[in-house]
Design a protein around this motif. Structure first.
Motif, PDB file in Angstrom:
ATOM      1  N   PRO A 226      20.807  -6.009 -32.519  1.00  0.00           N
ATOM      2  CA  PRO A 226      20.303  -6.714 -33.705  1.00  0.00           C
ATOM      3  C   PRO A 226      20.908  -8.113 -33.833  1.00  0.00           C
ATOM      4  CG  PRO A 226      21.084  -4.501 -34.263  1.00  0.00           C
ATOM      5  CD  PRO A 226      21.571  -4.798 -32.878  1.00  0.00           C
ATOM      6  N   ALA A 227      20.111  -9.038 -34.330  1.00  0.00           N
ATOM      7  CA  ALA A 227      20.571 -10.409 -34.513  1.00  0.00           C
ATOM      8  C   ALA A 227      21.749 -10.479 -35.469  1.00  0.00           C
ATOM      9  CB  ALA A 227      19.421 -11.277 -35.020  1.00  0.00           C
ATOM     10  N   HIS A 228      21.737  -9.638 -36.507  1.00  0.00           N
ATOM     11  CA  HIS A 228      22.836  -9.700 -37.483  1.00  0.00           C
ATOM     12  C   HIS A 228      24.167  -9.304 -36.844  1.00  0.00           C
ATOM     13  CE1 HIS A 228      22.555  -5.294 -37.876  1.00  0.00           C
ATOM     14  NE2 HIS A 228      21.268  -5.430 -38.118  1.00  0.00           N
ATOM     15  N   PHE A 229      24.132  -8.446 -35.826  1.00  0.00           N
ATOM     16  CA  PHE A 229      25.363  -8.085 -35.139  1.00  0.00           C
ATOM     17  C   PHE A 229      25.885  -9.282 -34.339  1.00  0.00           C
ATOM     18  CE2 PHE A 229      28.092  -6.422 -31.880  1.00  0.00           C
ATOM     19  CZ  PHE A 229      28.756  -5.360 -32.477  1.00  0.00           C
ATOM     20  N   VAL A 230      24.993  -9.969 -33.647  1.00  0.00           N
ATOM     21  CA  VAL A 230      25.382 -11.151 -32.868  1.00  0.00           C
ATOM     22  C   VAL A 230      25.972 -12.212 -33.784  1.00  0.00           C
ATOM     23  CG1 VAL A 230      24.545 -12.986 -31.355  1.00  0.00           C
ATOM     24  CG2 VAL A 230      23.660 -10.659 -31.109  1.00  0.00           C
ATOM     25  N   ARG A 231      25.353 -12.422 -34.931  1.00  0.00           N
ATOM     26  CA  ARG A 231      25.873 -13.420 -35.876  1.00  0.00           C
ATOM     27  C   ARG A 231      27.239 -13.020 -36.406  1.00  0.00           C
ATOM     28  NH1 ARG A 231      20.329 -13.434 -37.589  1.00  0.00           N
ATOM     29  NH2 ARG A 231      20.830 -12.033 -39.322  1.00  0.00           N
ATOM     30  N   ALA A 232      27.460 -11.724 -36.619  1.00  0.00           N
ATOM     31  CA  ALA A 232      28.753 -11.261 -37.113  1.00  0.00           C
ATOM     32  C   ALA A 232      29.852 -11.481 -36.085  1.00  0.00           C
ATOM     33  CB  ALA A 232      28.671  -9.782 -37.493  1.00  0.00           C
ATOM     34  N   VAL A 233      29.534 -11.287 -34.800  1.00  0.00           N
ATOM     35  CA  VAL A 233      30.510 -11.578 -33.755  1.00  0.00           C
ATOM     36  C   VAL A 233      30.887 -13.056 -33.792  1.00  0.00           C
ATOM     37  CG1 VAL A 233      30.895 -11.704 -31.258  1.00  0.00           C
ATOM     38  CG2 VAL A 233      29.774  -9.700 -32.249  1.00  0.00           C
ATOM     39  N   GLY A 234      29.872 -13.915 -33.897  1.00  0.00           N
ATOM     40  CA  GLY A 234      30.134 -15.346 -33.936  1.00  0.00           C
ATOM     41  C   GLY A 234      30.906 -15.778 -35.161  1.00  0.00           C
ATOM     42  N   ALA A 235      30.756 -15.055 -36.262  1.00  0.00           N
ATOM     43  CA  ALA A 235      31.443 -15.402 -37.503  1.00  0.00           C
ATOM     44  C   ALA A 235      32.838 -14.793 -37.580  1.00  0.00           C
ATOM     45  CB  ALA A 235      30.611 -14.949 -38.698  1.00  0.00           C
ATOM     46  N   SER A 236      33.188 -13.931 -36.632  1.00  0.00           N
ATOM     47  CA  SER A 236      34.504 -13.289 -36.631  1.00  0.00           C
ATOM     48  C   SER A 236      35.566 -14.223 -36.054  1.00  0.00           C
ATOM     49  CB  SER A 236      34.461 -11.990 -35.825  1.00  0.00           C
ATOM     50  OG  SER A 236      33.629 -11.030 -36.452  1.00  0.00           O
ATOM     51  N   ASP A 237      36.796 -13.966 -36.443  1.00  0.00           N
ATOM     52  CA  ASP A 237      37.938 -14.736 -35.940  1.00  0.00           C
ATOM     53  C   ASP A 237      38.696 -13.825 -34.984  1.00  0.00           C
ATOM     54  OD1 ASP A 237      39.931 -16.535 -35.513  1.00  0.00           O
ATOM     55  OD2 ASP A 237      40.701 -16.545 -37.562  1.00  0.00           O
ATOM     56  N   LEU A 238      38.559 -14.096 -33.689  1.00  0.00           N
ATOM     57  CA  LEU A 238      39.122 -13.223 -32.656  1.00  0.00           C
ATOM     58  C   LEU A 238      39.979 -14.066 -31.718  1.00  0.00           C
ATOM     59  CD1 LEU A 238      35.812 -11.264 -31.926  1.00  0.00           C
ATOM     60  CD2 LEU A 238      37.697 -10.524 -33.413  1.00  0.00           C
ATOM     61  N   PRO A 239      41.151 -14.457 -32.149  1.00  0.00           N
ATOM     62  CA  PRO A 239      41.953 -15.416 -31.388  1.00  0.00           C
ATOM     63  C   PRO A 239      42.432 -14.923 -30.038  1.00  0.00           C
ATOM     64  CG  PRO A 239      43.226 -14.494 -33.205  1.00  0.00           C
ATOM     65  CD  PRO A 239      41.820 -14.053 -33.406  1.00  0.00           C
ATOM     66  N   ALA A 240      42.519 -13.596 -29.831  1.00  0.00           N
ATOM     67  CA  ALA A 240      43.022 -13.061 -28.559  1.00  0.00           C
ATOM     68  C   ALA A 240      41.900 -12.644 -27.616  1.00  0.00           C
ATOM     69  CB  ALA A 240      43.934 -11.860 -28.815  1.00  0.00           C
ATOM     70  N   LEU A 241      40.633 -12.728 -28.046  1.00  0.00           N
ATOM     71  CA  LEU A 241      39.533 -12.199 -27.244  1.00  0.00           C
ATOM     72  C   LEU A 241      39.370 -12.983 -25.944  1.00  0.00           C
ATOM     73  CD1 LEU A 241      37.425  -9.885 -27.628  1.00  0.00           C
ATOM     74  CD2 LEU A 241      35.756 -11.695 -28.065  1.00  0.00           C
ATOM     75  N   GLU A 242      39.466 -12.263 -24.832  1.00  0.00           N
ATOM     76  CA  GLU A 242      39.315 -12.860 -23.508  1.00  0.00           C
ATOM     77  C   GLU A 242      37.997 -12.490 -22.838  1.00  0.00           C
ATOM     78  OE1 GLU A 242      42.672 -11.532 -21.276  1.00  0.00           O
ATOM     79  OE2 GLU A 242      44.134 -12.503 -22.574  1.00  0.00           O
ATOM     80  N   HIS A 243      37.451 -11.343 -23.186  1.00  0.00           N
ATOM     81  CA  HIS A 243      36.253 -10.805 -22.519  1.00  0.00           C
ATOM     82  C   HIS A 243      35.241 -10.404 -23.571  1.00  0.00           C
ATOM     83  CE1 HIS A 243      34.374  -8.433 -19.091  1.00  0.00           C
ATOM     84  NE2 HIS A 243      33.703  -7.982 -20.145  1.00  0.00           N
ATOM     85  N   LEU A 244      34.089 -11.077 -23.575  1.00  0.00           N
ATOM     86  CA  LEU A 244      33.005 -10.741 -24.490  1.00  0.00           C
ATOM     87  C   LEU A 244      31.748 -10.474 -23.683  1.00  0.00           C
ATOM     88  CD1 LEU A 244      31.717 -10.492 -27.304  1.00  0.00           C
ATOM     89  CD2 LEU A 244      31.324 -12.972 -27.246  1.00  0.00           C
ATOM     90  N   GLU A 245      31.170  -9.304 -23.887  1.00  0.00           N
ATOM     91  CA  GLU A 245      29.965  -8.898 -23.145  1.00  0.00           C
ATOM     92  C   GLU A 245      28.953  -8.321 -24.124  1.00  0.00           C
ATOM     93  OE1 GLU A 245      28.875  -5.640 -19.657  1.00  0.00           O
ATOM     94  OE2 GLU A 245      30.865  -6.575 -19.676  1.00  0.00           O
ATOM     95  N   LEU A 246      27.788  -8.944 -24.195  1.00  0.00           N
ATOM     96  CA  LEU A 246      26.729  -8.506 -25.097  1.00  0.00           C
ATOM     97  C   LEU A 246      25.459  -8.249 -24.307  1.00  0.00           C
ATOM     98  CD1 LEU A 246      27.223 -11.145 -27.957  1.00  0.00           C
ATOM     99  CD2 LEU A 246      28.140  -8.812 -27.884  1.00  0.00           C
ATOM    100  N   TRP A 247      24.890  -7.028 -24.456  1.00  0.00           N
ATOM    101  CA  TRP A 247      23.600  -6.696 -23.853  1.00  0.00           C
ATOM    102  C   TRP A 247      22.564  -6.782 -24.967  1.00  0.00           C
ATOM    103  CZ3 TRP A 247      23.953  -1.856 -20.165  1.00  0.00           C
ATOM    104  CH2 TRP A 247      24.951  -2.081 -19.204  1.00  0.00           C
ATOM    105  N   PHE A 248      21.569  -7.662 -24.810  1.00  0.00           N
ATOM    106  CA  PHE A 248      20.634  -7.950 -25.888  1.00  0.00           C
ATOM    107  C   PHE A 248      19.462  -6.981 -25.945  1.00  0.00           C
ATOM    108  CE2 PHE A 248      23.016 -11.776 -25.232  1.00  0.00           C
ATOM    109  CZ  PHE A 248      23.234 -12.235 -26.508  1.00  0.00           C
ATOM    110  N   GLY A 249      18.986  -6.511 -24.805  1.00  0.00           N
ATOM    111  CA  GLY A 249      17.861  -5.598 -24.816  1.00  0.00           C
ATOM    112  C   GLY A 249      16.558  -6.288 -25.166  1.00  0.00           C
ATOM    113  N   VAL A 250      15.653  -5.545 -25.787  1.00  0.00           N
ATOM    114  CA  VAL A 250      14.294  -6.047 -26.032  1.00  0.00           C
ATOM    115  C   VAL A 250      13.916  -5.893 -27.498  1.00  0.00           C
ATOM    116  CG1 VAL A 250      13.566  -5.550 -23.674  1.00  0.00           C
ATOM    117  CG2 VAL A 250      13.270  -3.804 -25.439  1.00  0.00           C
TER     118      VAL A 250
END
Length: 321
Positions: A168-192
């Motif tokens: 869902p788009a709202h999930f993607v936006r929430a990831v972008g709005a999060s503060d994740l200072p230690a995150l090194e690996h981000l993997e998102l499968w978007f689907g259809v």
């Protein structure tokens, strides 16, 4: 299409499925901290609440380092909310827990787009020392069973992987709005879109800017039916300059997206570029391969699809249903 399978290891530990029923015979169990513990209610025909109770009474939760939640239903499918609630309410009993996989279910047990999720924010909020979170599923039929996330600040999380046939788009936006200072690996499968994957390139803007992800070294924007549009945005995205590896695989990448990558900002600083499962024409494949080889970049251009190089309607992502 690819099969979605169970990992043999998780967070650097071998996965061990805990025998939960008397019939399965637990026998000698491995030392608690030496394996990643997996729960499977379907195999033992137990409701999740009973499986969770037996898990806590069989294994010392204080030494559990990694946890995988397999099928959380025994016969009839049930919502995922009780799983999140159990993990959150008992989080204080898991001081060593550093990795959680929500929905370790393979294609034989349930198709990925039929895995109904919920708001997973409580897991992150209850486990401030969590370093790795993997999620599989989406839940496209009922709004209350959609995969959801509220913007959070989490100082320890280094890996976030979300495998979905319809993110869902709202999930993607929430990831972008999060503060994740230690995150090194981000993997998102978007689907259809058919399965609820309605995210667009503008939804990715905060991720592509990298503003809230100062430690990011691997970015995977994968399994998308708008892979060309994503590739074009990545070609000029500020976050790319500090990445070590980039994955735009499993989707419908064609010549338009590949050309944008070739003509965009240099990717020669990467150690690896994953473009497998694509619709790129042979001349562009050769050009990308040559550019990467000259710069010492490991490139994966396997699984070239024959159909739909010039016809978007004939293309398909690797994982949808």
């Amino acid at each position: 299409m690819i099969d979605v399978t169970h990992p043999g290891t998780f967070h650097g530990l071998p996965v061990h499925t805990l025998p939960l029923s008397e019939a399965s015979g637990a026998g000698a169990l491995p030392a608690t901290g030496t394996v990643a513990w997996r729960l499977d209610c379907m195999a033992d025909e137990l409701e999740f609440e009973e499986a969770w109770r037996r898990f806590l009474s069989t294994v010392d939760p204080g030494q559990v380092r990694a946890l995988l939640i397999g099928p959380w239903w025994d016969e009839d499918y049930v919502p995922f909310t009780p799983v999140v609630e159990a993990i959150a309410s008992d989080a204080h009993r898991f001081p060593a827990l550093r990795a959680v996989f929500l929905g370790d279910v393979d294609s034989e047990e349930c198709q990925i787009s039929w895995l109904e999720m919920c708001d997973i924010t409580p897991v992150l909020e209850a486990l401030p020392s969590l370093e790795e979170l993997a999620v599989r599923g989406c839940g496209y039929m009922e709004p209350e069973e959609h995969l959801r996330l509220r913007p959070v600040r989490h100082e320890a999380l280094t890996t976030l992987r979300v495998e979905s046939g319809g993110l869902p788009a709202h999930f993607v936006r929430a990831v972008g709005a999060s503060d994740l200072p230690a995150l090194e690996h981000l993997e998102l499968w978007f689907g259809v879109s058919w399965y609820g994957g309605d995210a667009t390139v503008p939804d990715l803007a905060p991720v592509l800017s990298g503003a809230g992800l100062p430690s990011l070294r691997h970015l995977g924007l994968q399994n998308s039916e708008i892979q060309d549009e994503i590739a074009a945005a990545v070609a000029s995205a500020p976050v790319v300059a500090r990445l070590d590896s980039l994955a735009l695989s499993l989707g419908t990448l064609g010549d338009a997206g590949a050309q944008a990558l070739v003509e965009g900002q240099p990717l020669t600083h990467l150690s690896a570029l994953d473009l497998r499962h694509h619709y790129v024409s042979a001349p562009l494949v050769s050009r990308i391969r040559d550019l990467c080889e000259q710069a010492g970049v490991r490139v994966d251009l396997d699984e070239a699809e024959d159909r739909g190089t010039g016809d978007d309607e004939a293309r398909y992502v690797a994982v949808s249903e």
